[in-house]
Design an enzyme around this catalytic site. Structure first.
Site, mmCIF file in Angstrom:
data_model
loop_
_atom_site.group_PDB
_atom_site.id
_atom_site.type_symbol
_atom_site.label_atom_id
_atom_site.label_comp_id
_atom_site.label_asym_id
_atom_site.label_seq_id
_atom_site.Cartn_x
_atom_site.Cartn_y
_atom_site.Cartn_z
ATOM 1 N N ASP A 143 5.917 9.888 9.055
ATOM 2 C CA ASP A 143 6.485 8.536 9.038
ATOM 3 C C ASP A 143 5.481 7.647 8.318
ATOM 4 O O ASP A 143 4.404 7.381 8.836
ATOM 5 C CB ASP A 143 6.724 8.051 10.472
ATOM 6 C CG ASP A 143 7.331 6.643 10.499
ATOM 7 O OD1 ASP A 143 7.717 6.121 9.434
ATOM 8 O OD2 ASP A 143 7.411 6.068 11.606
ATOM 9 N N ASP A 148 17.192 31.920 -0.239
ATOM 10 C CA ASP A 148 18.557 31.477 -0.539
ATOM 11 C C ASP A 148 19.102 32.297 -1.707
ATOM 12 O O ASP A 148 18.432 32.427 -2.734
ATOM 13 C CB ASP A 148 18.553 29.995 -0.934
ATOM 14 C CG ASP A 148 18.076 29.102 0.199
ATOM 15 O OD1 ASP A 148 17.908 29.592 1.324
ATOM 16 O OD2 ASP A 148 17.867 27.904 -0.061
ATOM 17 N N ASP A 178 19.308 35.268 4.367
ATOM 18 C CA ASP A 178 19.929 33.944 4.412
ATOM 19 C C ASP A 178 21.232 33.951 5.212
ATOM 20 O O ASP A 178 22.112 34.772 4.957
ATOM 21 C CB ASP A 178 20.217 33.518 2.956
ATOM 22 C CG ASP A 178 20.872 32.153 2.832
ATOM 23 O OD1 ASP A 178 20.889 31.392 3.827
ATOM 24 O OD2 ASP A 178 21.334 31.831 1.724
ATOM 25 N N HIS A 220 32.599 21.716 -6.489
ATOM 26 C CA HIS A 220 31.284 22.238 -6.124
ATOM 27 C C HIS A 220 31.447 23.643 -5.583
ATOM 28 O O HIS A 220 32.449 23.951 -4.950
ATOM 29 C CB HIS A 220 30.693 21.334 -5.034
ATOM 30 C CG HIS A 220 29.391 21.841 -4.469
ATOM 31 N ND1 HIS A 220 28.243 21.884 -5.218
ATOM 32 C CD2 HIS A 220 29.063 22.313 -3.242
ATOM 33 C CE1 HIS A 220 27.256 22.364 -4.470
ATOM 34 N NE2 HIS A 220 27.728 22.631 -3.275
ATOM 35 N N HIS A 269 24.850 29.431 -1.794
ATOM 36 C CA HIS A 269 24.626 30.470 -0.787
ATOM 37 C C HIS A 269 25.849 31.367 -0.704
ATOM 38 O O HIS A 269 26.981 30.888 -0.770
ATOM 39 C CB HIS A 269 24.386 29.836 0.584
ATOM 40 C CG HIS A 269 23.229 28.900 0.624
ATOM 41 N ND1 HIS A 269 21.974 29.276 1.058
ATOM 42 C CD2 HIS A 269 23.122 27.595 0.266
ATOM 43 C CE1 HIS A 269 21.156 28.240 0.977
ATOM 44 N NE2 HIS A 269 21.819 27.204 0.502
ATOM 45 N N HIS A 303 21.159 31.228 -7.390
ATOM 46 C CA HIS A 303 21.158 30.158 -6.395
ATOM 47 C C HIS A 303 21.286 28.866 -7.169
ATOM 48 O O HIS A 303 21.215 28.862 -8.397
ATOM 49 C CB HIS A 303 19.862 30.224 -5.571
ATOM 50 C CG HIS A 303 19.776 29.202 -4.483
ATOM 51 N ND1 HIS A 303 20.771 29.005 -3.566
ATOM 52 C CD2 HIS A 303 18.798 28.297 -4.175
ATOM 53 C CE1 HIS A 303 20.412 28.028 -2.739
ATOM 54 N NE2 HIS A 303 19.225 27.578 -3.094
ATOM 55 N N ASP A 314 10.506 9.896 8.141
ATOM 56 C CA ASP A 314 10.804 10.101 6.722
ATOM 57 C C ASP A 314 11.159 11.557 6.448
ATOM 58 O O ASP A 314 12.183 11.854 5.854
ATOM 59 C CB ASP A 314 9.603 9.691 5.866
ATOM 60 C CG ASP A 314 9.256 8.230 6.050
ATOM 61 O OD1 ASP A 314 10.178 7.434 6.345
ATOM 62 O OD2 ASP A 314 8.075 7.874 5.923
ATOM 63 N N SER A 350 28.978 26.524 -3.400
ATOM 64 C CA SER A 350 27.712 26.657 -2.694
ATOM 65 C C SER A 350 26.776 27.599 -3.431
ATOM 66 O O SER A 350 27.212 28.547 -4.081
ATOM 67 C CB SER A 350 27.988 27.201 -1.289
ATOM 68 O OG SER A 350 26.794 27.536 -0.639
ATOM 69 N N HIS A 383 11.747 29.205 -4.567
ATOM 70 C CA HIS A 383 12.395 28.295 -5.521
ATOM 71 C C HIS A 383 12.024 26.865 -5.169
ATOM 72 O O HIS A 383 11.424 26.619 -4.128
ATOM 73 C CB HIS A 383 13.910 28.496 -5.559
ATOM 74 C CG HIS A 383 14.605 28.195 -4.263
ATOM 75 N ND1 HIS A 383 14.547 29.032 -3.172
ATOM 76 C CD2 HIS A 383 15.353 27.132 -3.865
ATOM 77 C CE1 HIS A 383 15.237 28.514 -2.170
ATOM 78 N NE2 HIS A 383 15.729 27.359 -2.562
#
Lengths: 565, 565
Positions: free
Chosen positions: A458, A172, A204, A373, A377, A150, A58, A375, A81
């Site tokens: 899991d 980040d 980063d 979109h 970063h 960010h 998972d 980023s 964050h």
């Protein structure tokens, strides 16, 4: 002579150890530990989503044995964050007994509380809300913050003044002159710290492959403006549930175009509610469209934000692309914007979602077709600027797969840092700082390598699954299995039952009765003579393995069982 | 009135049916059938590599039932070039009895022969080498060819004159003013056919997302020039084994820089040999470096082409990245060029290979860092040019996932084709052409939808695996299985053995003895009373399913077996 020097060096105890437990050499599960004497400071404790080889897992959390063994030495935890890869593992550490104070800005804290509550651990954690202007003393560490731009509101980077000197950890970040929240990354703090002297910068490296800088978030606003002016029907925009900056952009542009906001997808609804409550979104909860309104209002008055920008199988957008979302059905004339770039490994799911959205008759905008979109970063130009501001003595690239770390290190070298002041290290590889050269100058050296692998979660099991089970799952996924049972008389060793064969994932048993019958015959041939159980089991294993390879060219897992009754 | 018209329409038999069996709505396994009366013409018969959901499948071929049922009607097979997605399924059709003549240019034929020989079918196939200037009459079809620029030497597109009119099928192509082989796509033929009238254009949609045109292959040569002038050590370049144009480029540039060529990777070695033999590579076999020379010669005299540009696990480049290639070890100072773009779904493998190559100390160049590769498929400008040249009456985008077909269709509409002359169809959806309007004009309509799915090849099994086995493999891969056996006395129904549990992929049995013991207890509790076998098996299944969910939150496949002895 050389030997003497070396032992002199080793005699000096480090003033500071930098211990990366996650995020160096692999994306995700970011976790960094600073150690000075018997004092630990933890920066972030994130999770990682499983790669395709981690069958059935998972989530993945860092191996925190080093911390778990020293819980009473942990002076504090700082969360930069609220993204999963920075906070997602914290509940597991709380479960293991971590009680040190946890510091984060309000929204990060809000999301963390949800997680802790879900795992019934909220009462166990010592949570403190901070702002980017706070200063916290934690044992020998003085922690300060700088606001960063960010894709999560109110993100921070960290400055830690340690007995060895000042460490800056960017977490980040990017530089953006026109950020959504109007608050750029705090360069003046970074420059001031740079003036005062920075021992080590950890920065980063996510976009180390990207030349130049990342486009401003404002370019997404331009795209939204265009889409909202042109689309005559509804607009549905998928983004990460945590990308609340993007949601605010949608709200801003929608207002100008007379569109009202609907929200679908469980985590998106939750996050939007928390963000509204904590004042991070400029909209009132009762302004949000109901599910009924999303269907009934004229399309050009509706914009909906939803989960599913990565093609996640159970997300709202993917369900809509399959025509089986409980609340909302796509219709001809809808415009769908997938406001994301697929994460490596997700491309298949992402592309299939785009195909299915087109099949539903929607007009689909995605990263290959426009600026949907940007980023969160920075790119190489941001990296250079960070170096310019902080002018560190030492540099360690963090947050990246190995190639990103190497590329970021090269960039720092071109920027002007001597090669021996740059360390490309991976999870578990420690660095030590102290006066090893014998004078007052702080120098760095590689320290011992700690265990710092994956802990697989899991279901309810945390850490019980390792490589053996994963290897079995891999074989089962490709070849299936055959279990073969025979019963022998415990007195005379005669076979009194079987061979019985149970198999799944190998062939379609119902249509291959003949093959299975011949497999049984192959077993019968080799178990005619009485023999010890273990011998019989080996014979069965070989016979079935050879049979499967010869007859159908497959290598199923073969498990023989000889029982004595 | 409308009804009457309709039945009048239906009464007219089509002069031509277009039957896509692969490559429309999904990338790969390209196969198109043209049918006129009782005559079939097949264009390409390719395979597809499995997606991540097709657990354990080796390759996927088109469902060719329609063709297999009408083998005696097949007048011929035309192969446009030697890539797997265009020829890889042909041996399976030959195995099913296809004996019609197969036409292809020499190199395509050469690679096909290798495949047929491996499957012991070379004697069964009727192979004919053609050139792009040949004309073939096959029943009612007149087949002509036009040379195309693609990442396979001597590729062709096809023009078929049928009783309904001329069909042009581009197959994979691009326009490139400076192609490696010096032979651009034959525009003059296309223009002439366009002047004469084209009923239907079927055109490659692979890069429908790409604005403009694809960079010329010459940009790769520029990159190679740069790398070879700058690198002081060896250069290793990975590319598809079939990209012999790229190999020729390496040879050309290497000669200018005094570097000699080595080849590693089984399929690359085979293809280079065949290409040399057939005159497609301008190098003699004895000029190639031996494995020893690749190691011993000064690095700046060596360039090596290798398989593994997609991070394929058993390829030469991946083995080298792990430091376990049999012949060659990477060393500091080597430059590795991955001359490819990762195919969607391959990014994880690709990125891991880059990381590992950096870990070996190599300098790695890949698509994120420079122009290491150009696509063999054109972009939107090429599509417009193809429409300009051929000016078709009808248009069907082919070779693409659904979104590519939609985007290509939109482009054709913007170019000027009426929407009702453009058909976005997927595999199995047929088109019919005839005088349906009652006048002499040829018109198109959608025909019946045929079965046209996947046929999975796994080991020696072709088509025996379907969704049931794949679903089992998926569950096994994520949750593993538990087999539980009890033996009861056939006379009195008492349990005389068990419950015995065998499990893999569920938990690590050796470390979970306690859990397994408790699972056995859970079974024992529910099978105390005598009951029919089926009842007992259901009870065991429920008990273990519930136990696993409750205790560890997992849902393994549970297979109970009650045997009577």
């Amino acid at each position: 002579m050389a030997k003497q020097e070396q032992s002199a060096t080793e005699a000096v105890a480090p003033l500071l150890r930098v211990i990366p437990l996650g995020g160096l050499g692999e994306i995700g599960k970011n976790m960094l530990v600073l150690e000075s004497g018997e004092n630990l400071l933890i920066i972030d404790a994130g999770l990682m989503f499983p790669t395709s080889e981690m069958h059935g897992i998972d989530i993945v959390i860092p191996d925190g044995t080093y911390v778990i063994d020293r819980l009473e030495q942990v002076r504090g935890v700082v969360l930069t964050h609220g993204h999963e890869d920075h906070i997602g593992a914290l509940p597991y550490f709380v479960e293991q007994g971590l009680r040190a104070p946890v510091y984060a800005t309000a929204l990060t804290q809000g999301l963390l509380e949800v997680k802790l509550r879900e795992q019934k651990l909220l009462g166990e954690a010592d949570l403190h809300v901070i702002t980017a202007d706070d200063v916290i003393e934690l044992g020998p560490f003085t922690v300060e913050f700088f606001h960063t731009t960010h894709s999560f509101p109110d993100s921070v980077g960290v400055s830690v003044t340690t007995p060895a000197g000042r460490i800056i950890h960017t977490s980040d970040y990017r530089f953006d002159p026109t950020p959504v929240d109007g608050r750029p990354t705090e360069e003046q703090k970074l420059r001031k710290w740079g003036d005062e002297g920075v021992l080590l910068l950890l920065a980063d490296s996510t976009n180390a492959e990207r030349r130049g800088s990342t486009d401003s978030e404002a370019t997404v606003e331009t795209m939204l403006e265009e889409v909202m002016s042109q689309a005559e029907g509804r607009i549905l925009l998928a983004t990460f549930a945590s990308n609340l900056g993007r949601v605010q952009q949608v709200i801003n542009v929608a207002r100008r175009h007379g569109r009202r906001l609907g929200v679908i997808g469980r985590s998106m609804v939750n996050n939007v509610r928390i963000a509204i409550k904590l004042g991070y979104l400029d909209i009132a909860e009762d302004e949000l469209l109901t599910a009924g309104e999303m269907e009934s209002l004229p399309g050009n008055q509706v914009v909906i934000v939803a989960t599913g920008s990565q093609g996640e199988p159970t997300s709202a957008m993917v369900r809509m692309s399959m025509g089986d979302h409980r609340q909302l059905a796509l219709r001809e004339g809808d415009t769908v914007v997938l406001s994301a770039t697929p994460i490596p490994g997700n491309e298949e799911l992402f592309n299939r979602t785009v195909d299915n959205l087109f099949r539903q008759g929607a007009n689909v905008l995605y990263h290959e077709l426009g600026n949907v979109h940007v980023s969160g970063h920075g790119g190489q130009d941001d990296y250079i600027r960070m170096l310019d501001l902080t002018r560190p003595r030492y540099f360690v690239p963090v947050h990246g797969e190995y190639r990103h770390l190497v590329l970021h290190a090269r960039l720092a070298e071109r920027w002007g840092l001597p090669k021996d002041r740059i360390f490309v290290i991976e999870d578990g590889e420690t660095l030590e700082f102290g006066g090893f050269a014998g004078d007052s100058e702080m120098t760095a050296r590689r320290g011992e390598k700690l265990e710092a692998g994956h802990v697989y979660v899991d279901g309810l099991g945390v850490g019980d699954i390792g490589n053996v089970v994963l290897r079995d799952r891999k074989q089962l996924s490709q070849e299936g299995f055959i279990v073969c049972i025979i019963a022998v008389d415990e007195y005379d060793g005669e076979i009194i039952y079987g061979p019985e064969i149970i198999s799944r994932g190998f062939v379609y048993m119902r249509e291959q009765e003949d093959l299975i019958r011949r497999a049984q015959e192959a077993v019968s041939k080799v178990v005619k003579k009485k023999a010890p159980t273990a011998v019989l089991e080996n014979k069965i294993k070989d016979a079935l393995g050879n049979f499967a390879a010869r007859e159908i060219g497959r290598r199923p897992m073969v498990l023989p069982l000889v029982i004595e009754v």
